[in-house]
Write a protein that holds these residues in place. Sequence first.
Motif, PDB file in Angstrom:
ATOM      1  N   LYS A 126     -15.664  -9.151  33.551  1.00  0.00           N
ATOM      2  CA  LYS A 126     -17.079  -8.883  33.264  1.00  0.00           C
ATOM      3  C   LYS A 126     -18.023  -9.545  34.261  1.00  0.00           C
ATOM      4  O   LYS A 126     -19.110  -9.984  33.908  1.00  0.00           O
ATOM      5  CB  LYS A 126     -17.425  -9.338  31.834  1.00  0.00           C
ATOM      6  CG  LYS A 126     -16.474  -8.821  30.768  1.00  0.00           C
ATOM      7  CD  LYS A 126     -16.385  -7.302  30.781  1.00  0.00           C
ATOM      8  CE  LYS A 126     -15.403  -6.805  29.702  1.00  0.00           C
ATOM      9  NZ  LYS A 126     -15.196  -5.337  29.768  1.00  0.00           N
ATOM     10  N   GLN A 127     -17.579  -9.609  35.526  1.00  0.00           N
ATOM     11  CA  GLN A 127     -18.418 -10.163  36.583  1.00  0.00           C
ATOM     12  C   GLN A 127     -19.374  -9.084  37.102  1.00  0.00           C
ATOM     13  O   GLN A 127     -19.096  -7.890  36.985  1.00  0.00           O
ATOM     14  CB  GLN A 127     -17.554 -10.695  37.731  1.00  0.00           C
ATOM     15  CG  GLN A 127     -16.641 -11.832  37.332  1.00  0.00           C
ATOM     16  CD  GLN A 127     -17.409 -13.043  36.869  1.00  0.00           C
ATOM     17  OE1 GLN A 127     -18.297 -13.545  37.552  1.00  0.00           O
ATOM     18  NE2 GLN A 127     -17.072 -13.535  35.675  1.00  0.00           N
ATOM     19  N   PRO A 128     -20.519  -9.504  37.683  1.00  0.00           N
ATOM     20  CA  PRO A 128     -21.471  -8.504  38.215  1.00  0.00           C
ATOM     21  C   PRO A 128     -20.830  -7.650  39.299  1.00  0.00           C
ATOM     22  O   PRO A 128     -20.033  -8.143  40.099  1.00  0.00           O
ATOM     23  CB  PRO A 128     -22.602  -9.374  38.794  1.00  0.00           C
ATOM     24  CG  PRO A 128     -22.473 -10.693  38.102  1.00  0.00           C
ATOM     25  CD  PRO A 128     -21.009 -10.886  37.838  1.00  0.00           C
ATOM     26  N   ILE A 129     -21.154  -6.381  39.322  1.00  0.00           N
ATOM     27  CA  ILE A 129     -20.635  -5.489  40.352  1.00  0.00           C
ATOM     28  C   ILE A 129     -21.250  -5.858  41.698  1.00  0.00           C
ATOM     29  O   ILE A 129     -22.399  -6.311  41.757  1.00  0.00           O
ATOM     30  CB  ILE A 129     -20.944  -4.019  39.991  1.00  0.00           C
ATOM     31  CG1 ILE A 129     -20.137  -3.061  40.874  1.00  0.00           C
ATOM     32  CG2 ILE A 129     -22.439  -3.723  40.125  1.00  0.00           C
ATOM     33  CD1 ILE A 129     -20.158  -1.630  40.394  1.00  0.00           C
ATOM     34  N   PRO A 130     -20.497  -5.734  42.801  1.00  0.00           N
ATOM     35  CA  PRO A 130     -21.052  -6.075  44.117  1.00  0.00           C
ATOM     36  C   PRO A 130     -22.311  -5.280  44.438  1.00  0.00           C
ATOM     37  O   PRO A 130     -22.508  -4.177  43.925  1.00  0.00           O
ATOM     38  CB  PRO A 130     -19.912  -5.724  45.081  1.00  0.00           C
ATOM     39  CG  PRO A 130     -18.679  -5.747  44.249  1.00  0.00           C
ATOM     40  CD  PRO A 130     -19.092  -5.313  42.887  1.00  0.00           C
ATOM     41  N   SER A 131     -23.150  -5.832  45.293  1.00  0.00           N
ATOM     42  CA  SER A 131     -24.362  -5.120  45.711  1.00  0.00           C
ATOM     43  C   SER A 131     -23.981  -3.848  46.466  1.00  0.00           C
ATOM     44  O   SER A 131     -22.847  -3.695  46.926  1.00  0.00           O
ATOM     45  CB  SER A 131     -25.207  -6.015  46.610  1.00  0.00           C
ATOM     46  OG  SER A 131     -24.533  -6.279  47.828  1.00  0.00           O
ATOM     47  N   LYS A 132     -24.942  -2.948  46.599  1.00  0.00           N
ATOM     48  CA  LYS A 132     -24.671  -1.672  47.266  1.00  0.00           C
ATOM     49  C   LYS A 132     -24.197  -1.875  48.698  1.00  0.00           C
ATOM     50  O   LYS A 132     -23.253  -1.220  49.152  1.00  0.00           O
ATOM     51  CB  LYS A 132     -25.922  -0.800  47.248  1.00  0.00           C
ATOM     52  CG  LYS A 132     -26.314  -0.304  45.856  1.00  0.00           C
ATOM     53  CD  LYS A 132     -27.549   0.575  45.926  1.00  0.00           C
ATOM     54  CE  LYS A 132     -27.927   1.090  44.532  1.00  0.00           C
ATOM     55  NZ  LYS A 132     -29.156   1.940  44.567  1.00  0.00           N
ATOM     56  N   LEU A 133     -24.861  -2.793  49.421  1.00  0.00           N
ATOM     57  CA  LEU A 133     -24.488  -3.039  50.815  1.00  0.00           C
ATOM     58  C   LEU A 133     -23.067  -3.603  50.896  1.00  0.00           C
ATOM     59  O   LEU A 133     -22.271  -3.189  51.753  1.00  0.00           O
ATOM     60  CB  LEU A 133     -25.485  -4.010  51.459  1.00  0.00           C
ATOM     61  CG  LEU A 133     -25.272  -4.305  52.947  1.00  0.00           C
ATOM     62  CD1 LEU A 133     -25.345  -3.017  53.760  1.00  0.00           C
ATOM     63  CD2 LEU A 133     -26.316  -5.307  53.449  1.00  0.00           C
ATOM     64  N   THR A 134     -22.738  -4.544  50.014  1.00  0.00           N
ATOM     65  CA  THR A 134     -21.397  -5.121  49.992  1.00  0.00           C
ATOM     66  C   THR A 134     -20.356  -4.050  49.668  1.00  0.00           C
ATOM     67  O   THR A 134     -19.295  -3.971  50.301  1.00  0.00           O
ATOM     68  CB  THR A 134     -21.313  -6.255  48.949  1.00  0.00           C
ATOM     69  OG1 THR A 134     -22.245  -7.277  49.289  1.00  0.00           O
ATOM     70  CG2 THR A 134     -19.910  -6.840  48.893  1.00  0.00           C
ATOM     71  N   PHE A 135     -20.666  -3.225  48.681  1.00  0.00           N
ATOM     72  CA  PHE A 135     -19.730  -2.182  48.258  1.00  0.00           C
ATOM     73  C   PHE A 135     -19.492  -1.175  49.384  1.00  0.00           C
ATOM     74  O   PHE A 135     -18.344  -0.759  49.627  1.00  0.00           O
ATOM     75  CB  PHE A 135     -20.273  -1.470  47.019  1.00  0.00           C
ATOM     76  CG  PHE A 135     -19.239  -0.685  46.274  1.00  0.00           C
ATOM     77  CD1 PHE A 135     -18.271  -1.342  45.528  1.00  0.00           C
ATOM     78  CD2 PHE A 135     -19.228   0.695  46.317  1.00  0.00           C
ATOM     79  CE1 PHE A 135     -17.300  -0.623  44.833  1.00  0.00           C
ATOM     80  CE2 PHE A 135     -18.265   1.417  45.627  1.00  0.00           C
ATOM     81  CZ  PHE A 135     -17.304   0.755  44.885  1.00  0.00           C
ATOM     82  N   VAL A 136     -20.549  -0.792  50.093  1.00  0.00           N
ATOM     83  CA  VAL A 136     -20.405   0.132  51.215  1.00  0.00           C
ATOM     84  C   VAL A 136     -19.545  -0.493  52.316  1.00  0.00           C
ATOM     85  O   VAL A 136     -18.677   0.164  52.911  1.00  0.00           O
ATOM     86  CB  VAL A 136     -21.789   0.529  51.768  1.00  0.00           C
ATOM     87  CG1 VAL A 136     -21.639   1.278  53.101  1.00  0.00           C
ATOM     88  CG2 VAL A 136     -22.539   1.397  50.771  1.00  0.00           C
ATOM     89  N   SER A 137     -19.753  -1.794  52.572  1.00  0.00           N
ATOM     90  CA  SER A 137     -18.964  -2.493  53.585  1.00  0.00           C
ATOM     91  C   SER A 137     -17.483  -2.495  53.222  1.00  0.00           C
ATOM     92  O   SER A 137     -16.621  -2.276  54.083  1.00  0.00           O
ATOM     93  CB  SER A 137     -19.463  -3.937  53.723  1.00  0.00           C
ATOM     94  OG  SER A 137     -20.826  -3.967  54.117  1.00  0.00           O
TER      95      SER A 137
END
Length: 211
Positions: A126-137
Amino acid sequence: MSAIRVDSAKPYFATSSLVIGYALCSSLLAVINKFAITKFNYPGLLTALQYLTSALGVWVLGKSGFLHHDPFTWQTAKKFLPAALVFYLAIFTNTNLLRYANVDTFIVFRSCTPLLVALADTAFRKQPIPSKLTFVSLLIILGGAVGYVATDSGFTLTAYSWAFAYLVTITTEMIYIKHMVTNLGLNTWGFVLYNNLLSLMMAPPIYTTFL
């Protein structure tokens, strides 16, 4: 004002140093393990010797007063045993991957773990999902890995079977270790001692099965 800037920069430099240190150690470890398994083609015994060296080193340094580790107790060991088993399997599959594939293949599959760990962290812890930029990387890294696999001239079913086994076990190990560290409250050296000593105890039956 300058003092504030220096203080605010400390966490940045500390994090950068840890990242660079981890990358350097991880890279050297892959090369050293590849050399070791090439010269000593017994993966079960090789991992057992690694655990023996690590556990003995922590114990000796602890007795010498150079570091402090949590005392070994069977009560804590029973709780830690599942994590140690996953850790053992992660290292064992790692060694066999390096046995049948080159270091490049190992690095490519290892580079996919941050994305899987991030997704598993969100799903199971239940940790926060990565930011959009991190996820794209992370997706770009995954795309590069897929491209490598598609063009790998050294592809073999054995090597890639161990690669996928390693990917599953190392992802599971990273998530489960986070859970165990949070719940048991072991310090860093205590964690190292338990991980390696319990893995060493598991080594003989696994070694005789997968010689």
